[in-house]
Design an enzyme around this catalytic site. Structure first.
Site, mmCIF file in Angstrom:
data_model
loop_
_atom_site.group_PDB
_atom_site.id
_atom_site.type_symbol
_atom_site.label_atom_id
_atom_site.label_comp_id
_atom_site.label_asym_id
_atom_site.label_seq_id
_atom_site.Cartn_x
_atom_site.Cartn_y
_atom_site.Cartn_z
ATOM 1 N N ALA A 11 32.342 31.328 43.479
ATOM 2 C CA ALA A 11 32.469 31.124 44.930
ATOM 3 C C ALA A 11 32.048 29.726 45.395
ATOM 4 O O ALA A 11 31.909 29.484 46.583
ATOM 5 C CB ALA A 11 31.657 32.191 45.672
ATOM 6 N N VAL A 62 30.702 34.400 33.809
ATOM 7 C CA VAL A 62 31.188 35.784 33.822
ATOM 8 C C VAL A 62 31.733 36.245 32.473
ATOM 9 O O VAL A 62 31.884 37.445 32.245
ATOM 10 C CB VAL A 62 32.243 36.035 34.934
ATOM 11 C CG1 VAL A 62 31.656 35.844 36.312
ATOM 12 C CG2 VAL A 62 33.489 35.189 34.722
ATOM 13 N N ASN A 88 36.604 36.764 41.436
ATOM 14 C CA ASN A 88 37.469 35.624 41.730
ATOM 15 C C ASN A 88 37.446 34.555 40.637
ATOM 16 O O ASN A 88 38.410 33.810 40.478
ATOM 17 C CB ASN A 88 37.028 35.028 43.072
ATOM 18 C CG ASN A 88 37.597 33.639 43.292
ATOM 19 O OD1 ASN A 88 38.746 33.493 43.700
ATOM 20 N ND2 ASN A 88 36.819 32.594 42.993
ATOM 21 N N TYR A 153 47.074 32.724 30.439
ATOM 22 C CA TYR A 153 46.740 33.035 31.842
ATOM 23 C C TYR A 153 47.532 34.251 32.339
ATOM 24 O O TYR A 153 46.977 35.162 32.969
ATOM 25 C CB TYR A 153 47.033 31.797 32.690
ATOM 26 C CG TYR A 153 46.631 31.899 34.141
ATOM 27 C CD1 TYR A 153 45.300 31.759 34.527
ATOM 28 C CD2 TYR A 153 47.591 32.114 35.139
ATOM 29 C CE1 TYR A 153 44.938 31.841 35.867
ATOM 30 C CE2 TYR A 153 47.239 32.188 36.465
ATOM 31 C CZ TYR A 153 45.912 32.050 36.829
ATOM 32 O OH TYR A 153 45.559 32.133 38.154
ATOM 33 N N LYS A 157 45.943 37.768 33.620
ATOM 34 C CA LYS A 157 46.127 38.247 34.994
ATOM 35 C C LYS A 157 46.934 39.550 35.030
ATOM 36 O O LYS A 157 46.769 40.363 35.943
ATOM 37 C CB LYS A 157 46.790 37.160 35.843
ATOM 38 C CG LYS A 157 45.882 35.924 36.043
ATOM 39 C CD LYS A 157 44.610 36.279 36.795
ATOM 40 C CE LYS A 157 43.765 35.075 37.148
ATOM 41 N NZ LYS A 157 42.564 35.420 37.913
#
Ligand code: NAP
Length: 245
Positions: A11, A62, A88, A153, A157
């Site tokens: 963030a 993360v 995010n 990617y 996703k």
């Protein structure tokens, strides 16, 4: 969202910052996660505080299981609970598949997909005890329809979409919803590195003929995180100016 506690990963800037500030505007206290950019995260904290929220910055990569556990533990220790989790944090390492090294594939999967799993796993334990939770994951149009040069990617996703649907089914009976937002092309540092020619071609392929703003994504995240979406779970919304249509 007054009285709610939101954890937003990655963030410090871009879409994550816009989401954190939106949560603060709507009354939530915010845990601003970052992995490398402390100064940027502290700036996000300041922006949240200016909206009247309590906010803290917490460093955690993360992709590391123990650091995600510590992130959620810190949120609970500081604010007593976790009501909203927004996964995010994300990275790209674009290359054609033939040139893609193992490390390029693994690191993108580990941050984007495993990182989402890690945070959901630890936050959902808290949410199950509370009998309340809102989880919103960041997917991508690349995960919906695939994108050349983004095998790693796109796979990560697309994986986030599967993870979102599975978790939605597992957690629904405990009043926890799990949804995802799939952005198209949004103006952030992630897309700033693309060559102008590539950006122009992408914009030409978008029906509204423009890139989106981080706030466009925050709008959709805010809906999923709100009471208005209490009967919505396992859904993916493309916020992409029509790109994936
Ligand atoms: P960005 O500007 O590059 O920011 C990425 C954020 O993720 C940074 O705050 C970064 O923090 C954080 N991050 C990276 N690795 C991390 C890790 N291992 N642990 C914790 N945080 C980490 O990207 P963005 O454009 O805002 O993208 C945000 C999300 O939207 C991502 O999931 C991205 O895949 C998705 N998305 C973006 C677009 C777009 O067009 N921009 C399109 C589709 C989907 P640090 O600097 O502290 O590491």
């Amino acid at each position: 969202m007054r009285g709610r506690v939101a954890v937003v990963t990655g963030a410090g800037r871009g879409i994550g910052r816009a989401i954190a500030v939106r949560m603060a505007c709507e009354g939530a206290d915010v845990v601003v996660n970052y992995s490398g950019s402390e100064a940027a995260a502290l700036e996000t904290v300041k922006m949240c505080e200016e909206k009247g929220a309590k906010a803290i910055a917490v460093k955690a990569d993360v992709s590391k299981t123990d650091e995600c556990l510590a992130l959620i533990d810190t949120a609970v220790n500081e604010f007593g609970k976790v009501d909203i989790l927004v996964n995010n944090a994300g990275i790209t390492k674009d290359k054609l598949m033939m040139a893609m090294k193992d490390e390029d594939f693994d690191s993108v999967i580990n941050v984007n997909l495993k990182g989402t799993f890690n945070c959901m796993k630890f936050a959902s334990k808290i949410m199950m005890k509370q009998r309340y939770g809102r989880i919103v994951n960041l997917s991508s149009v690349s995960g919906v329809r695939g994108n050349a040069g983004q095998a790693n990617y796109s796979a990560s996703k697309a994986g986030v979409i599967g993870l979102t649907k599975a978790a939605a089914k597992e957690l629904a009976s405990r009043n926890i919803t799990v949804n995802a937002v799939a952005p198209g092309m949004i103006d952030t540092e992630m897309t700033a590195v693309l060559p102008d020619k590539v950006k122009a071609a992408m914009i030409e392929s978008i029906p509204v003929k423009a890139a989106g703003k981080p706030e466009d994504i925050a709008n959709a995240v805010s809906f999923f995180a709100s009471e208005k979406a209490s009967y919505v779970t396992g859904q993916i919304i493309c916020v992409d100016g029509g790109m994936a249509v």
